[in-house]
Every structure is written in structure tokens, then in C-alpha cells.
Write an enzyme that holds these catalytic residues in place. Structure first.
Site, mmCIF file in Angstrom:
data_model
loop_
_atom_site.group_PDB
_atom_site.id
_atom_site.type_symbol
_atom_site.label_atom_id
_atom_site.label_comp_id
_atom_site.label_asym_id
_atom_site.label_seq_id
_atom_site.Cartn_x
_atom_site.Cartn_y
_atom_site.Cartn_z
ATOM 1 N N GLU A 228 0.816 -1.210 0.000
ATOM 2 C CA GLU A 228 0.000 0.000 0.000
ATOM 3 C C GLU A 228 0.853 1.266 0.000
ATOM 4 O O GLU A 228 0.545 2.237 -0.697
ATOM 5 C CB GLU A 228 -0.944 0.005 1.217
ATOM 6 C CG GLU A 228 -1.968 -1.106 1.232
ATOM 7 C CD GLU A 228 -3.108 -0.889 0.242
ATOM 8 O OE1 GLU A 228 -3.110 0.127 -0.471
ATOM 9 O OE2 GLU A 228 -4.015 -1.751 0.202
ATOM 10 N N ARG A 232 0.663 3.842 -3.220
ATOM 11 C CA ARG A 232 0.056 5.142 -2.930
ATOM 12 C C ARG A 232 1.105 6.237 -2.743
ATOM 13 O O ARG A 232 1.034 7.292 -3.374
ATOM 14 C CB ARG A 232 -0.829 5.052 -1.675
ATOM 15 C CG ARG A 232 -1.930 4.020 -1.787
ATOM 16 C CD ARG A 232 -3.000 4.228 -0.734
ATOM 17 N NE ARG A 232 -3.740 2.994 -0.481
ATOM 18 C CZ ARG A 232 -4.944 2.930 0.074
ATOM 19 N NH1 ARG A 232 -5.552 4.039 0.432
ATOM 20 N NH2 ARG A 232 -5.539 1.770 0.289
ATOM 21 N N ASP A 361 -4.739 -9.869 -8.244
ATOM 22 C CA ASP A 361 -5.038 -8.933 -9.326
ATOM 23 C C ASP A 361 -3.861 -8.199 -9.966
ATOM 24 O O ASP A 361 -3.515 -8.420 -11.134
ATOM 25 C CB ASP A 361 -6.090 -7.920 -8.868
ATOM 26 C CG ASP A 361 -5.822 -7.309 -7.493
ATOM 27 O OD1 ASP A 361 -4.709 -7.455 -6.982
ATOM 28 O OD2 ASP A 361 -6.739 -6.672 -6.941
ATOM 29 N N GLU A 495 -12.447 0.217 -9.884
ATOM 30 C CA GLU A 495 -12.091 -0.757 -10.931
ATOM 31 C C GLU A 495 -13.067 -0.798 -12.107
ATOM 32 O O GLU A 495 -12.660 -0.961 -13.254
ATOM 33 C CB GLU A 495 -11.955 -2.156 -10.321
ATOM 34 C CG GLU A 495 -10.770 -2.318 -9.395
ATOM 35 C CD GLU A 495 -11.008 -1.707 -8.031
ATOM 36 O OE1 GLU A 495 -10.009 -1.374 -7.359
ATOM 37 O OE2 GLU A 495 -12.181 -1.546 -7.637
ATOM 38 N N THR A 581 -1.058 0.746 -10.307
ATOM 39 C CA THR A 581 -2.345 0.191 -9.902
ATOM 40 C C THR A 581 -3.132 1.123 -9.017
ATOM 41 O O THR A 581 -4.288 0.843 -8.704
ATOM 42 C CB THR A 581 -2.142 -1.175 -9.212
ATOM 43 O OG1 THR A 581 -3.362 -1.905 -9.227
ATOM 44 C CG2 THR A 581 -1.651 -0.995 -7.782
#
Length: 601
Positions: A228, A232, A361, A495, A581
Site C-alpha cells: 500500500e 500510494r 489482481d 475498478e 495500480t
């Protein structure tokens, strides 16, 4: 005389009719604009007209917690001025060279915050105009103007009630932080940087820059999610640097990247999921199979770490992520599939669970994007992606009795006919990779992408709130519907809109913009509160119950993908940019003579 002569003909009579209609339409628009300023500036008063007031409960929601239970997945692994393309025939400056040019911020007039109309008024106006112009092809312009207003409202709410905190609680009107970020602060600020910049919110961008310079501190004693924090914070800082040229972003990105290197201190080099930034001690999630690392976490570092090597001149970042590939290449893949769990000590798979949604994913996404970001020179990444895609299609992709294509989950050879909201990014991924597909499979992969987009849209359309559930099933006589209470929530995820954006860019089929507009309406009606935007606990309920979290990825991804869906294709063009992503755009690393790669060393 000529005018009168023409007016006597049947053709000219039709022109006169059109002129009268134009006058009527102009009068209607004028009336709307005039009336709108007499509307009270309150979404509560308007709730009976265009909005619905929402009940708020304060019981816990899985979305507000940090570590996600096994099976619920991770965040998607799930983007002239460098923002724009140039006319054909001219060379587009490579974004990697942007820091050698003057700062693009100096060439723009900052937006005036005081002239902004409150979004409730804007939305009423949009509703009136769109209902009148439904068939006039003007949807995109109106929606394009609304998304910056949504961003401005979300940002100003965060700034008013939670400035410096990681995220906003729009019901409680205070700051919020999960355990994903340890003691690092400012996730919403860093995540929003490139969205602010690309929407030309330059005053807000400068405020964020000042906070980053003075307050963004990684020298903290706390355990963070490597995944994360990478997507980010590192991703957000890198994209802000490439867009603005501000050195502080490059410096902060490299500083954080160097701290994350400690996560790779395992026998195999497969990184830990969690890392204490001060002590450098790492571990894995306690719920992960036998102390395993997660595919979507260790497999979603490649794009950012390749850029860290380029910007720092230190090959260690690239070496760490290339070693991950070496470990994976040595392992046998069951049915050609990659299990979600890998033990970093033994280098062996954990449970043979496979998902293109949570836990898996963005690993697949980064294989494809590693190839694209390398200027299509990373042939290994390309090969691994298309081989994995073939295994996914053979083993996981199924069609329901009602004709909906979906991607199931694989557990030790048995299929669970469930598809997560996170999995809906795959439609965009299939479309993005279709052009490089081997043989004659380009058309087939575009068809598959369109089918996934349709299925995910149906998961929205079949709810009361017209927002998609966290997961939906295809068994027991149901299709694209959540059947378990803990799968019915919506946490402002991007998404589905991400896939709409890619499908629009590659097909220009207007239904994708129409579906995006439907999502805008649902977000405004059910997620917008006085204090910001909130997720909801049950998308099938008659009235929404809010979870009281404005996720940082709502600013980074959801609103950005909506904006790009209604923008021109030359806004962050795919031939120059690849989105990580978290939707942070990173420039393609060119290998031709026109690029100054030596400047990056």
C-alpha cells in the site's frame, strides 16, 4: 431579398424551425443558469428533488479496517505539458525529460477557489440540462466539467476536517487512519497530487506540495503495508515529480524507496508484507497461508522500483524486483496458474488458491505494464503476461446461463463462481494488452474485455443504489448479485470505472461514457454527504448506510478515471504514460536515441 427568397422554400422553412428551436434551447439554458443561483446551497433541501438523504449508522465495516480478512483481498493491484499529446507530425517531449524543462506550473493561471459554485447547484443544473439534451451528444462535456467539482468538494472536505491525516471520515468530520500506513501521515494528500495537477487545480496542488515539503515524514516507528505504501506514496510522489518537475517529490520517493528495501531481507528475496520503517523488521500477515507473502503485494512493486532506479542511479531497486521474477520462474505453476500465496523462506507455494481479484489482481497487471513501460523491450514480462492470461482463460473464465462472462476463483482445482469488484479491473487490462496479443487474438481479447465490462456494469445495474457490491456470484440461480452480507458493501472503488475508461479509449463506444455518467449520478446521490464522500454498507438497501470513510483511492483513482473517461484521448495518452495500480501515471522509459537516459543516472 435573398434571405426572403430562401425563406419561402421548404428547405429554408426547416432552417427557420431549427433557428426557433435554438432560441428556445438558449432560453432554457439561460433560465437554468438564472434559476440555479436562487437555489439554496444545501444538498439536504434538494434531497427530495434530485438527491436522497441517507441514513447513517456507526457500526463497524470491513472497509474501515486496515488488514483485510483472508479472501477479501487487497487494494487493486490493483492512473506542450507532459499531460498532453501533440499533433501528428511533431515529436512529443518525453515526460522523463520534464525535469530538464521549465516547470509547467509557471505557464498556467491558477484556478480561483472563490469562483467555484457549490456542487449541489452544479449537479442540479447538470440534471436539468442533460434531461433536455439527452440525445444531442453533449453528455461528455457536462460530465467532464462535473468531475473536477467532485474532486474539489472531496479535497476541500478533507482539508477542512482531516488535513494531514491519512483519510477523512465525512460523517464524523474528522481524520481517519487504518493500520496500512503505520505512523506515516498524509495518504490522501500524496494520493491526490497528480489528480489535482491534471485537473488544473494548481492552488490546491501548491498547498499539497507545501505540506509534503514540511510534514511528510518517513522516519517513524510504525509497521506499514509495503504494497500500500508503495502504490500510494511512492507511486504518488513519482507521478507528481514527472508532472510538475518539483525536486521534492523525487527526493521523497527515493527516500521512501530506500526504507522499503529492508522488506526484501528474506532467504528468497520475496519481500515481507509488513515492515517497521524504523527497525527494518518485517513479517507477513498472520492470516496468510503458513506465513506466506501475497502475490498481488510482492508482484506490484515493479513499475515504481524501475523508476526509482532510474531517478536515483541505484540499480538495487531494479535488481530486487527482477529477482522476484527469477524465483517465480523456478517454480512449477499448477495448470499454468500463479497461486496467491508464496512462502518467502522456503520459496514454495502456500495454498493453491488463485484469483484475478483480491490477493492476485495487480500481479498480472504489472506483468503487462512492465512490458509497456519498458517501451516494449521487456520481452520476459510480455511472455509471462500472455502465458498467464491463457491459463486464466482456460481455467477461470466462464459464462453464466444468462450469457454473462465472469472470472471465477480457483481453490485447489475447484472453482468458486464468485467475482470481486477488484476483478473488474481485468476488462481494462485485457483491452490494454489486446494489441500485443500473440497470433490473431487481438480481436478475441477485445471481445473478452467488452464482455467483462458488461458483466461488471450489470453488477451495478442490479443493485438498488446502482453501485457495485464488493463481490457478486453466479450460483444458486443468481447472476452478478451479492448473496452474502459481507459482500454487499461499496467503498468508492475505481475498478469498474477504470475498465470503462480503457474501453472508451480503445473503442469509442458511447455506452461506456453513459455507464460512467450513471456512476457519477449514483455517487452524487448516495455517497456525497455534507462532509465529503463515503462508502456504503449495503448497495441493495433502499437507503444507504454510510461507512464513514472517504478512501484516499477515491481521489487518486475513481475521480481520475472518471475525468479521463470524458477527456480527449490525448490527455495522458497511452503511448507516453502507464498507470500504476493506484492510477498514478508513470512515463514510458524510452530506449531510442531521442531520450536522455543518461540524465537519469
Amino acid at each position: 431579398l435573398r434571405v426572403r427568397k430562401k425563406s419561402a422554400s421548404p428547405t429554408s422553412f426547416r432552417l427557420t424551425e431549427k433557428f426557433i428551436l435554438l432560441l428556445v434551447f438558449s432560453g432554457f439554458i439561460t433560465l437554468c443558469f438564472g434559476a440555479i443561483f436562487f437555489l439554496p446551497d444545501s444538498s439536504k433541501l434538494l434531497s427530495g428533488v434530485f438527491f436522497h438523504s441517507s441514513s447513517v449508522e456507526n457500526d463497524p465495516n470491513p472497509a474501515t479496517q486496515g488488514a483485510r480478512p483472508e479472501g477479501e483481498g487487497t487494494h487493486p493491484g490493483r492512473d506542450a505539458s507532459p499531460l498532453q499529446g501533440t499533433p501528428s507530425g511533431t515529436r512529443t517531449p518525453d515526460p522523463l525529460e520534464s525535469r530538464t524543462r521549465s516547470n509547467p506550473l509557471r505557464h498556467h493561471t491558477p484556478s480561483n477557489n472563490n469562483n467555484t459554485i457549490h456542487f449541489s447547484r452544479i449537479n442540479v443544473l447538470l440534471h436539468l440540462v442533460l434531461s433536455f439534451t439527452e440525445n444531442m451528444g453533449t453528455h461528455s462535456n457536462f460530465v467532464l466539467s462535473s468531475t473536477p467539482q467532485m474532486m474539489k468538494f472531496a479535497w476541500e472536505s478533507y482539508k477542512r476536517y482531516a488535513w494531514g491525516s491519512n483519510e477523512l471520515r465525512p460523517v464524523s468530520k474528522q481524520g481517519h487512519s487504518s493500520n496500512l500506513f503505520g505512523n506515516i501521515q498524509g495518504a490522501s494528500i500524496v494520493d491526490a497530487l497528480d489528480t489535482l495537477y491534471m485537473m488544473e487545480m494548481y492552488n490546491e496542488f501548491e498547498d499539497a506540495t507545501e505540506w509534503v515539503e514540511k510534514n511528510l515524514d518517513f522516519n517513524v516507528n510504525g509497521e506499514v503495508s509495503v504494497f500500500e505504501v508503495n502504490i500510494r506514496f511512492v507511486g504518488g510522489l513519482l507521478s507528481a515529480y514527472y508532472l510538475s518537475g518539483k525536486e521534492v517529490y523525487r527526493r521523497k520517493a527515493v527516500e521512501l524507496g530506500e526504507k522499503l528495501l529492508s522488506a526484501f531481507k528474506t532467504p528468497t528475496g520475496i519481500p515481507w508484507a509488513l515492515l517497521n520503517l524504523k527497525s527494518g523488521v518485517g513479517r507477513n500477515w498472520p492470516w496468510a497461508s503458513g506465513g506466506s507473502s501475497i502475490l498481488a503485494e510482492y508482484g506490484t512493486l515493479h513499475l515504481e522500483f524501475m523508476h526509482l532506479s532510474k531517478l536515483s542511479g541505484k540499480p538495487v531497486f531494479a535488481e530486487k524486483v527482477m529477482n522476484i521474477r527469477k524465483v517465480l520462474n523456478r517454480l512449477d505453476k499448477p495448470q499454468g496458474l500463479y497461486p496467491n500465496y508464496l512462502n518467502p523462506n522456503s520459496g514454495q507455494w502456500g495454498q493453491h488458491h488463485v484469483s484475478v481479484g483480491g490477493l492476485g489482481d495487480s500481479f498480472y497487471e504489472y506483468l503487462l505494464k512492465a512490458w509497456l513501460m519498458s517501451d516494449k523491450t521487456d520481452e520476459e514480462g510480455k511472455k509471462l503476461y500472455y502465458e498467464a492470461l491463457q491459463a486464466i482463460e482456460t481455467n477461470l473464465i466462464r459464462k453464466s446461463s444468462g450469457g454473462l462472462t465472469y472470472i471465477a476463483e480457483w481453490k485447489g482445482g475447484l472453482l468458486e463462481h464468485k467475482m470481486g469488484h477488484l476483478t473488474c479491473f481485468a476488462g481494462g487490462m485485457f483491452a490494454l494488452g489486446a494489441d500485443g496479443a500473440p497470433g490473431d487474438k487481438t480481436g478475441h481479447q477485445m471481445e473478452l474485455a467488452a464482455e467483462i465490462a458488461r458483466t461488471c456494469h450489470e453488477s451495478y445495474a442490479r443493485t438498488n443504489l446502482k453501485l457495485g457490491p464488493e463481490a457478486f456470484r453466479f450460483d444458486g440461480g443468481v447472476e452478478a448479485i451479492a448473496t452474502r452480507q459481507n459482500e454487499k458493501y461499496f467503498i468508492l472503488r475505481p475498478e469498474v470505472i477504470e475498465t470503462y475508461m480503457y474501453m472508451w479509449r480503445f473503442t469509442h463506444d458511447p455506452k461506456y461514457r453513459q455507464w460512467g455518467w450513471e456512476a457519477v449520478q449514483a455517487l452524487e446521490q448516495h455517497c456525497r454527504l455534507d462532509g465529503g464522500y463515503s462508502g456504503v454498507r449495503d448497495v441493495y438497501a433502499g437507503r444507504p448506510s454510510h461507512d464513514d470513510v472517504q478512501q484516499s483511492f477515491f481521489l487518486a483513482e475513481t475521480l481520475k478515471y472518471l475525468y479521463l473517461l470524458f477527456s480527449d484521448d490525448n490527455h495522458l495518452p497511452f503511448e507516453h504514460w502507464v498507470f500504476n495500480t493506484e492510477a498514478h501515471p508513470l512515463p514510458i522509459i524510452r530506449k531510442d536515441k531521442t531520450d536522455k537516459l543518461s540524465d537519469l543516472q
